[in-house]
Design a protein around this motif. Sequence first.
Motif, PDB file in Angstrom:
ATOM      1  N   ARG B 540       0.828  -1.212   0.000  1.00 38.77           N
ATOM      2  CA  ARG B 540       0.000   0.000   0.000  1.00 38.77           C
ATOM      3  C   ARG B 540       0.856   1.254   0.000  1.00 38.77           C
ATOM      4  O   ARG B 540       0.551   2.251   0.651  1.00 38.77           O
ATOM      5  CB  ARG B 540      -0.960   0.010   1.195  1.00 38.77           C
ATOM      6  CG  ARG B 540      -2.103  -0.987   1.027  1.00 38.77           C
ATOM      7  CD  ARG B 540      -3.350  -0.526   1.730  1.00 38.77           C
ATOM      8  NE  ARG B 540      -3.074  -0.022   3.063  1.00 38.77           N
ATOM      9  CZ  ARG B 540      -2.867  -0.787   4.115  1.00 38.77           C
ATOM     10  NH1 ARG B 540      -2.938  -2.098   3.981  1.00 38.77           N
ATOM     11  NH2 ARG B 540      -2.629  -0.269   5.279  1.00 38.77           N
ATOM     12  N   ASN B 660      -7.360 -10.468   5.294  1.00 40.16           N
ATOM     13  CA  ASN B 660      -7.129 -10.790   3.901  1.00 40.16           C
ATOM     14  C   ASN B 660      -8.402 -11.278   3.238  1.00 40.16           C
ATOM     15  O   ASN B 660      -9.262 -11.877   3.877  1.00 40.16           O
ATOM     16  CB  ASN B 660      -6.081 -11.892   3.791  1.00 40.16           C
ATOM     17  CG  ASN B 660      -4.703 -11.308   3.829  1.00 40.16           C
ATOM     18  OD1 ASN B 660      -4.518 -10.162   3.418  1.00 40.16           O
ATOM     19  ND2 ASN B 660      -3.766 -12.065   4.354  1.00 40.16           N
ATOM     20  N   SER B 672      -8.643  -3.947  -1.108  1.00 43.85           N
ATOM     21  CA  SER B 672      -7.379  -4.374  -0.515  1.00 43.85           C
ATOM     22  C   SER B 672      -7.595  -5.289   0.670  1.00 43.85           C
ATOM     23  O   SER B 672      -6.655  -5.747   1.283  1.00 43.85           O
ATOM     24  CB  SER B 672      -6.553  -3.167  -0.109  1.00 43.85           C
ATOM     25  OG  SER B 672      -7.267  -2.377   0.801  1.00 43.85           O
ATOM     26  N   ASP B 687      -9.544   0.091  -2.286  1.00 47.26           N
ATOM     27  CA  ASP B 687      -8.200   0.514  -2.644  1.00 47.26           C
ATOM     28  C   ASP B 687      -8.350   1.615  -3.694  1.00 47.26           C
ATOM     29  O   ASP B 687      -8.707   1.350  -4.839  1.00 47.26           O
ATOM     30  CB  ASP B 687      -7.434  -0.704  -3.186  1.00 47.26           C
ATOM     31  CG  ASP B 687      -6.213  -0.313  -3.991  1.00 47.26           C
ATOM     32  OD1 ASP B 687      -5.709   0.805  -3.790  1.00 47.26           O
ATOM     33  OD2 ASP B 687      -5.771  -1.141  -4.801  1.00 47.26           O
TER      34      ASP B 687
END
Lengths: 121, 706
Positions: B540, B660, B672, B687
């Motif tokens: 990121r 995740n 993300s 994201d």
Amino acid sequence: MPKIIMTADDSASVRQMVGFTLKDAGYDVVEAVDGRDALNKLNGSNVNMLITDLNMPNMNGIELIEQARAQKQFKFMPIVMLTTESQDSMKQQGKAAGATGWIVKPFKPEQLVAVVKKVLG
Amino acid sequence: MDKHREVYREEAYELLLELETALLELEETPDDQNLIGRVFRAMHTIKGSGAMFGFDDIVAFTHEIETVFDRVREGRIPVTKDLVDLTLLACDQVKKMVDGDQIDESAKENILEAFRKMLPDKGQMEETDPELREISHEQPETPSPKSQIQSVTYRIRFRPNPEIFATGTNPILLLDELRALGTHQVKGQTKDIPSLKDLNPEFCYLYWDIILTTTEGINAIKDVFIFVEDECELRIDIIDEEEELQGDSDYKRLGEILVERGDLSADELRKALSDQKRLGEVLEETGVIEEGVVDSALAEQQRVRQARQTRQEKALASSIRVAADKLDTLVDLVGELVTVQASLSQKASTQKDAELVSISEEVERLTAELRDNTMGIRMMPIGTTFSKFKRLVRDLSSELGKEVVLTTDGSETELDKTVIERLNDPLVHIIRNSIDHGIEPPEIRQAGGKDRQGTVRLSAVHSGAHVLIKISDDGKGLDPEVIRAKAVEKGLISPGAELLESEIFSQIFAPGFSTAKEVTDVSGRGVGMDVVKRGIEALRGFIEIASGKDLGTTITLKLPLTLAIIDGLLVQIEKAHFVLPLSSVEECVELTHEDAKNTNGRHIMKVRDEFVPYVPLRELFGINGDKPLIEQIVIAELDDHRIGFVVDQIVGEHQTVIKNLGKVYKDAKGFSGATILADGTVALILDANGLSEVAMMEERGFRSIV
């Protein structure tokens, strides 16, 4: 014996601020209203340091510095220029005339005391 | 202060009177230099003292007039009746300001405007006047936090001109001031004192070597000598930094120090070394240099060794080793706790039970503290990674026949352990590129007027919730033309495309791009920079490149402090929740139906005079239902542009524990991760970069159909 500092400035308010600040810091202060007055008062005095404006009537600061340096007693005395003209040329002229250092107006009382300590101890 | 202001007022009245008299006389005899001087001085004093007593409005006002009269004094502006009239008007205005009366701003502005018109080059003056700048911006007096923490050892040689006393300077006071900055060793050198008959008592024959360890930074040292800069020879060298060598308290040998200081030539050193006695003794005996000089160099050696030893002891005493997976488990658990706590807080807020609310608030406070602490444990100084590269640079440069030195800065900067680990490969790539492509061979450098030795500089610094890592070299820099040609050849851009330099540079991140004419072992296979870019984006982070021909290249990596928990902005579309990382959110604005109509269906909004494109997420995600009357646009700042995302509602800030998405969704662009909300539902983490790409692709697709 407190050390004696002369402030030469045609502005009463600046003289007052310098005087007030330095007395507070434990010095004695003598005031002069222009270059000629300062030179007269320096004569035969025990002044340990001079703080002078550059732009003054009768005799300007640069000339005052030159005249003071020409006298034996003040040959090695710390002299600080007080000026709003932060331009380099004025500073250089003052340094060439024998000034020890400079303070750019406007300044805070702490800055004044710091510079005095720096050159007078 | 009030008493002072009163004195200023009285003085200002006097000066204004003086100004008026002088002006009226000036009208009669417009060429009288004396009078012009009086006017200027009065104005100047009003301004100068005004600044000291806080009359900023007067300062700003009189400044313009003073500037005009400065020109008058120089003979560049003539004295006219208009000028006198205008100045008299200005006097009245100043008087009102001194009185503290209500000011008619437009009248004041009119006067200033009239003065400004007399100055054709006014626009520039305003920006470059150092006096005004000093008034309006308080100078930051404390140095940056980083330089405060770091203690650096300096070697200072202060050799005043012999005539220094003539300016009333006392060098002893300057040395005292230096001493106050930190641990020090001062050695006065007396070898230049002549015999008595040649001695001028008004001259200063001494010079000083000072070894100073301080946290104040080099500017503090320079400030000490500010008044004597031009009247002395001053040399300040950094001889030891905190990050230099972590496990080694040994310092240079005496001979090396003397040569570095210029007290001894390398030849003299070699000759002396062939003797078997201790170097210092030999040098003194043979009279090559004086005893004092040797003592001073020995003092430096001792001082630095001491400083390094202290640091080492400190570092050893204050850490314990813990297995990394234990830490990871702890972070996971804290993550769960944060989620549960959020749900507790929500429950408590709906129940009217004061006791429950107070307990839940307490839990919230403790959880936040626990979270910050746990994150803190995972933080590691980046220095360990930095020091690994010293070897890399050394090996690489000798392999390629180049002379390269690596300097590092900010190695105490802390980053999440995972980020540091995953940063290693990209950094290796970038450094290799710098040495291979950037730094020229020594002969070429010399021919180009550079040092034979090239420098690669690694630095890390905190910037909000990010860490900026810079890798810069002083090599030949990137050539935009070569890159453009290459990019055209590879079909990455069209031949005539008009691109900014930064856009051209960013081509090197494109897959399959390489400018090296021949492939070396080190780099040039064209698999480099795009991998780097992907690696950084997976963290990121962002990557930026800047370069100047012959000036070198700087690559900046912007990385988040941590990966596990972020501050997010929770938004809502119909019943679905989404989280945007707060670090990329710039502001939120409203979007009404009218706003949307006014742009003829184009998704563009004017925000503070700048057009910002926006993406209606409802349509992008295919969420059914009716739009609310007023929608919200969340504006995000991306690499080089801003983009808005339209949502129904902004719920608020949200501590987001990142989960995740799992293997199945690992290619899902625009997301993300996910997080669990207080009520147990799942929110996707958006994201911004990915979403903007997806939206752009959609847009293009749409246009090609039409």
